[in-house]
Design an enzyme around this catalytic site. Sequence first.
Site, PDB file in Angstrom:
ATOM      1  N   GLY A  67     -20.886  73.971  43.627  1.00  0.00           N
ATOM      2  CA  GLY A  67     -21.640  73.097  42.729  1.00  0.00           C
ATOM      3  C   GLY A  67     -23.094  72.933  43.162  1.00  0.00           C
ATOM      4  O   GLY A  67     -23.754  71.964  42.790  1.00  0.00           O
ATOM      5  N   GLY A  68     -23.601  73.910  43.909  1.00  0.00           N
ATOM      6  CA  GLY A  68     -24.978  73.824  44.427  1.00  0.00           C
ATOM      7  C   GLY A  68     -26.043  73.985  43.350  1.00  0.00           C
ATOM      8  O   GLY A  68     -27.220  73.728  43.611  1.00  0.00           O
ATOM      9  N   GLY A  99     -25.875  72.280  40.536  1.00  0.00           N
ATOM     10  CA  GLY A  99     -25.921  71.005  39.817  1.00  0.00           C
ATOM     11  C   GLY A  99     -26.965  70.082  40.412  1.00  0.00           C
ATOM     12  O   GLY A  99     -27.756  70.471  41.283  1.00  0.00           O
ATOM     13  N   THR A 144     -16.607  59.887  44.924  1.00  0.00           N
ATOM     14  CA  THR A 144     -17.435  58.880  44.252  1.00  0.00           C
ATOM     15  C   THR A 144     -16.856  57.487  44.443  1.00  0.00           C
ATOM     16  O   THR A 144     -15.636  57.334  44.576  1.00  0.00           O
ATOM     17  CB  THR A 144     -17.520  59.199  42.739  1.00  0.00           C
ATOM     18  N   ASP A 145     -17.708  56.484  44.382  1.00  0.00           N
ATOM     19  CA  ASP A 145     -17.219  55.099  44.481  1.00  0.00           C
ATOM     20  C   ASP A 145     -16.469  54.696  43.213  1.00  0.00           C
ATOM     21  O   ASP A 145     -15.822  53.652  43.185  1.00  0.00           O
ATOM     22  CB  ASP A 145     -18.378  54.134  44.738  1.00  0.00           C
ATOM     23  N   GLU A 146     -16.549  55.524  42.160  1.00  0.00           N
ATOM     24  CA  GLU A 146     -15.860  55.160  40.911  1.00  0.00           C
ATOM     25  C   GLU A 146     -14.352  55.183  41.082  1.00  0.00           C
ATOM     26  O   GLU A 146     -13.625  54.617  40.257  1.00  0.00           O
ATOM     27  CB  GLU A 146     -16.309  56.083  39.767  1.00  0.00           C
ATOM     28  N   TYR A 151     -12.459  61.005  34.489  1.00  0.00           N
ATOM     29  CA  TYR A 151     -13.357  61.509  35.541  1.00  0.00           C
ATOM     30  C   TYR A 151     -12.977  60.922  36.891  1.00  0.00           C
ATOM     31  O   TYR A 151     -12.688  61.649  37.848  1.00  0.00           O
ATOM     32  CB  TYR A 151     -14.823  61.176  35.205  1.00  0.00           C
ATOM     33  N   LYS A 179     -11.173  62.560  40.291  1.00  0.00           N
ATOM     34  CA  LYS A 179     -11.821  62.539  41.619  1.00  0.00           C
ATOM     35  C   LYS A 179     -10.896  61.876  42.644  1.00  0.00           C
ATOM     36  O   LYS A 179     -10.811  62.311  43.794  1.00  0.00           O
ATOM     37  CB  LYS A 179     -13.163  61.801  41.557  1.00  0.00           C
ATOM     38  N   ARG A 209     -24.836  48.896  38.519  1.00  0.00           N
ATOM     39  CA  ARG A 209     -24.596  50.091  39.327  1.00  0.00           C
ATOM     40  C   ARG A 209     -25.483  50.015  40.564  1.00  0.00           C
ATOM     41  O   ARG A 209     -26.593  49.478  40.517  1.00  0.00           O
ATOM     42  CB  ARG A 209     -24.960  51.372  38.541  1.00  0.00           C
ATOM     43  N   ASN A 264     -28.004  47.479  34.012  1.00  0.00           N
ATOM     44  CA  ASN A 264     -28.577  48.659  33.355  1.00  0.00           C
ATOM     45  C   ASN A 264     -29.865  48.329  32.602  1.00  0.00           C
ATOM     46  O   ASN A 264     -30.827  49.097  32.624  1.00  0.00           O
ATOM     47  CB  ASN A 264     -27.566  49.256  32.375  1.00  0.00           C
TER      48      ASN A 264
HETATM   49  P1  NAD Z   1     -23.448  67.933  38.043  1.00  0.00           P
HETATM   50  O1  NAD Z   1     -22.600  67.839  36.828  1.00  0.00           O
HETATM   51  O2  NAD Z   1     -24.928  67.819  37.927  1.00  0.00           O
HETATM   52  O3  NAD Z   1     -23.166  69.338  38.771  1.00  0.00           O
HETATM   53  C1  NAD Z   1     -21.882  69.866  38.905  1.00  0.00           C
HETATM   54  C2  NAD Z   1     -22.018  71.331  39.304  1.00  0.00           C
HETATM   55  O4  NAD Z   1     -20.688  71.867  39.491  1.00  0.00           O
HETATM   56  C3  NAD Z   1     -22.699  72.199  38.249  1.00  0.00           C
HETATM   57  O5  NAD Z   1     -23.632  73.065  38.863  1.00  0.00           O
HETATM   58  C4  NAD Z   1     -21.554  73.003  37.631  1.00  0.00           C
HETATM   59  O6  NAD Z   1     -21.960  74.272  37.154  1.00  0.00           O
HETATM   60  C5  NAD Z   1     -20.604  73.113  38.821  1.00  0.00           C
HETATM   61  N1  NAD Z   1     -19.217  73.321  38.407  1.00  0.00           N
HETATM   62  C6  NAD Z   1     -18.518  72.636  37.449  1.00  0.00           C
HETATM   63  N2  NAD Z   1     -17.275  73.131  37.348  1.00  0.00           N
HETATM   64  C7  NAD Z   1     -17.173  74.128  38.267  1.00  0.00           C
HETATM   65  C8  NAD Z   1     -16.129  74.992  38.655  1.00  0.00           C
HETATM   66  N3  NAD Z   1     -14.927  74.941  38.062  1.00  0.00           N
HETATM   67  N4  NAD Z   1     -16.355  75.896  39.642  1.00  0.00           N
HETATM   68  C9  NAD Z   1     -17.567  75.957  40.235  1.00  0.00           C
HETATM   69  N5  NAD Z   1     -18.608  75.167  39.911  1.00  0.00           N
HETATM   70  C10 NAD Z   1     -18.401  74.255  38.937  1.00  0.00           C
HETATM   71  O7  NAD Z   1     -22.834  66.874  39.056  1.00  0.00           O
HETATM   72  P2  NAD Z   1     -23.568  65.971  40.156  1.00  0.00           P
HETATM   73  O8  NAD Z   1     -24.028  64.711  39.532  1.00  0.00           O
HETATM   74  O9  NAD Z   1     -24.536  66.818  40.912  1.00  0.00           O
HETATM   75  O10 NAD Z   1     -22.323  65.610  41.086  1.00  0.00           O
HETATM   76  C11 NAD Z   1     -21.984  66.451  42.185  1.00  0.00           C
HETATM   77  C12 NAD Z   1     -20.770  65.851  42.911  1.00  0.00           C
HETATM   78  O11 NAD Z   1     -21.089  64.555  43.393  1.00  0.00           O
HETATM   79  C13 NAD Z   1     -19.550  65.684  42.008  1.00  0.00           C
HETATM   80  O12 NAD Z   1     -18.404  66.021  42.760  1.00  0.00           O
HETATM   81  C14 NAD Z   1     -19.543  64.218  41.656  1.00  0.00           C
HETATM   82  O13 NAD Z   1     -18.224  63.745  41.425  1.00  0.00           O
HETATM   83  C15 NAD Z   1     -20.129  63.622  42.938  1.00  0.00           C
HETATM   84  N6  NAD Z   1     -20.829  62.341  42.752  1.00  0.00           N
HETATM   85  C16 NAD Z   1     -21.791  62.221  41.779  1.00  0.00           C
HETATM   86  C17 NAD Z   1     -22.486  61.014  41.639  1.00  0.00           C
HETATM   87  C18 NAD Z   1     -23.563  60.836  40.588  1.00  0.00           C
HETATM   88  O14 NAD Z   1     -24.074  59.733  40.441  1.00  0.00           O
HETATM   89  N7  NAD Z   1     -23.961  61.876  39.874  1.00  0.00           N
HETATM   90  C19 NAD Z   1     -22.202  59.940  42.497  1.00  0.00           C
HETATM   91  C20 NAD Z   1     -21.216  60.104  43.489  1.00  0.00           C
HETATM   92  C21 NAD Z   1     -20.542  61.321  43.604  1.00  0.00           C
HETATM   93  P1  TYD Z   2     -23.765  56.944  33.790  1.00  0.00           P
HETATM   94  O1  TYD Z   2     -25.098  57.463  34.175  1.00  0.00           O
HETATM   95  O2  TYD Z   2     -22.979  57.681  32.760  1.00  0.00           O
HETATM   96  O3  TYD Z   2     -22.917  56.814  35.146  1.00  0.00           O
HETATM   97  P2  TYD Z   2     -21.468  56.122  35.399  1.00  0.00           P
HETATM   98  O4  TYD Z   2     -20.812  55.868  34.109  1.00  0.00           O
HETATM   99  O5  TYD Z   2     -20.778  57.212  36.176  1.00  0.00           O
HETATM  100  O6  TYD Z   2     -21.741  54.899  36.191  1.00  0.00           O
HETATM  101  O7  TYD Z   2     -23.905  55.433  33.298  1.00  0.00           O
HETATM  102  C1  TYD Z   2     -24.504  54.467  34.126  1.00  0.00           C
HETATM  103  C2  TYD Z   2     -24.424  53.137  33.412  1.00  0.00           C
HETATM  104  O8  TYD Z   2     -25.228  53.205  32.233  1.00  0.00           O
HETATM  105  C3  TYD Z   2     -23.028  52.786  32.937  1.00  0.00           C
HETATM  106  O9  TYD Z   2     -22.856  51.376  33.017  1.00  0.00           O
HETATM  107  C4  TYD Z   2     -23.020  53.214  31.485  1.00  0.00           C
HETATM  108  C5  TYD Z   2     -24.454  52.959  31.066  1.00  0.00           C
HETATM  109  N1  TYD Z   2     -24.949  53.848  30.004  1.00  0.00           N
HETATM  110  C6  TYD Z   2     -25.495  53.316  28.819  1.00  0.00           C
HETATM  111  O10 TYD Z   2     -25.569  52.079  28.645  1.00  0.00           O
HETATM  112  N2  TYD Z   2     -25.936  54.167  27.863  1.00  0.00           N
HETATM  113  C7  TYD Z   2     -25.848  55.520  28.006  1.00  0.00           C
HETATM  114  O11 TYD Z   2     -26.256  56.250  27.069  1.00  0.00           O
HETATM  115  C8  TYD Z   2     -25.315  56.059  29.213  1.00  0.00           C
HETATM  116  C9  TYD Z   2     -25.210  57.539  29.414  1.00  0.00           C
HETATM  117  C10 TYD Z   2     -24.883  55.176  30.194  1.00  0.00           C
END
Ligand code: NAD
Ligand code: TYD
Length: 342
Positions: free
Chosen positions: A7-8, A10, A124-126, A149, A153, A213, A248
């Site tokens: 996932g590098g 992403g 994730t903390d979710e 989701y 996880k 959040r 938010n």
């Molecule tokens: P992202 O959606 O931006 O990136 C995900 C990446 O994984 C993409 O490059 C995608 O192409 C790749 N991918 C998806 N399915 C795949 C598969 N089957 N095989 C190989 N590659 C695949 O996600 P992100 O926001 O960068 O999150 C990265 C990680 O961190 C995730 O595991 C997510 O659960 C975790 N995380 C995210 C957040 C957040 O706020 N975004 C917070 C805590 C933890």
């Molecule tokens: P999000 O970025 O989807 O992260 P997560 O649901 O994993 O916490 O959403 C962050 C917060 O923002 C969440 O409380 C949902 C809210 N939100 C909106 O109010 N409107 C939007 O269009 C989106 C995408 C999120």
Amino acid sequence: MKLVVTGGSGFIGSHFVREILATRKGWRVLNVDLLTYAGRGRNLADLARHPRYRFARADIASAAIAPLLARERPDAVVNFAAESHVDRSIHGAAPFLRTNALGAQNLLDAARAARVARFVQVSTDEVYGSIPGRARAREDAPLQPSSAYSASKAAADLLALAARRTHGQDVVITRCTNNYGPWQFPEKLIPLMITNALANQPLPVYGDGLQRRDWIHARDHCRGVLAALERGRAGEIYNFGAGTEPPNLRIIQEILRILGKSAALIRYVADRPGHDRRYAVDAAKARRELGWRPAIALDDGLEETVRWYREHPAWWLRLKDAAFRAFYRKNYGNWATGKTGR
Ligand code: NAD
Ligand code: TYD
């Protein structure tokens, strides 16, 4: 040190690859990514000729992974690959189960077969669900995921811990709060609000907009994952959070202020089903055992992020393509009545 990062391509994974190459001289990184809608390769385009970086397109849930790891024989695997958007998991859970749960198991098995010394599962903390009052979830808090989701996880976390107990595999799990920063796909709250505001389009706020959040900059998260890789104890879980928890609406108002845009762009829309009200973790264990602490204040990080999106319209405009617009219509539905398409 030879690292496989999944996932590098992403959002967070690309920050992690950059962090490794910049701060760990001599380390080599193979990025394994399927390049789904969320990871289109361009995030790391500038690294294409970097001598210590390579890319392989593969699905972590596929049969290609075992031979790939057997050939590569990395010292560690760091699994960022995931389907990561809660709203998409409401519309269809299958890809979440396939990548986040089955994919994690497939990677764990392949890493063990290839005698990989350490496996870091980026979670994730979710997985803790909504945290009431002023409480903060510690690593031993119950798992109460609200979406497909976060449930997928949580499944991966449990599978990693099972591999530890059953096979003695060296696994470390990290659970971080909501990330923000450059390179985030414009479906998540902060980049969606910034890019919509830049285009003078409405900003969809779910429910009353008072959900909280704990926003942390992706670079701070990545330094935590790196600390867990280098210093985490096998079989342990580490929370990462910044300790901020603005509603938010406050984040959205701040984005509008930085951009000099009007609050008239805000549109209240129907709430997300199963919407968690508040996330908050206790990150004391990571501070104590890993010596980790976040370094980027939310105000500074948000300014930097807004500036980055303003300066990189070509990056995010091509991501808001026909497929994105179809998802957008399905998710947000009818603006005028506040009804969603769900
Ligand atoms: P992202 O959606 O931006 O990136 C995900 C990446 O994984 C993409 O490059 C995608 O192409 C790749 N991918 C998806 N399915 C795949 C598969 N089957 N095989 C190989 N590659 C695949 O996600 P992100 O926001 O960068 O999150 C990265 C990680 O961190 C995730 O595991 C997510 O659960 C975790 N995380 C995210 C957040 C957040 O706020 N975004 C917070 C805590 C933890
Ligand atoms: P999000 O970025 O989807 O992260 P997560 O649901 O994993 O916490 O959403 C962050 C917060 O923002 C969440 O409380 C949902 C809210 N939100 C909106 O109010 N409107 C939007 O269009 C989106 C995408 C999120």
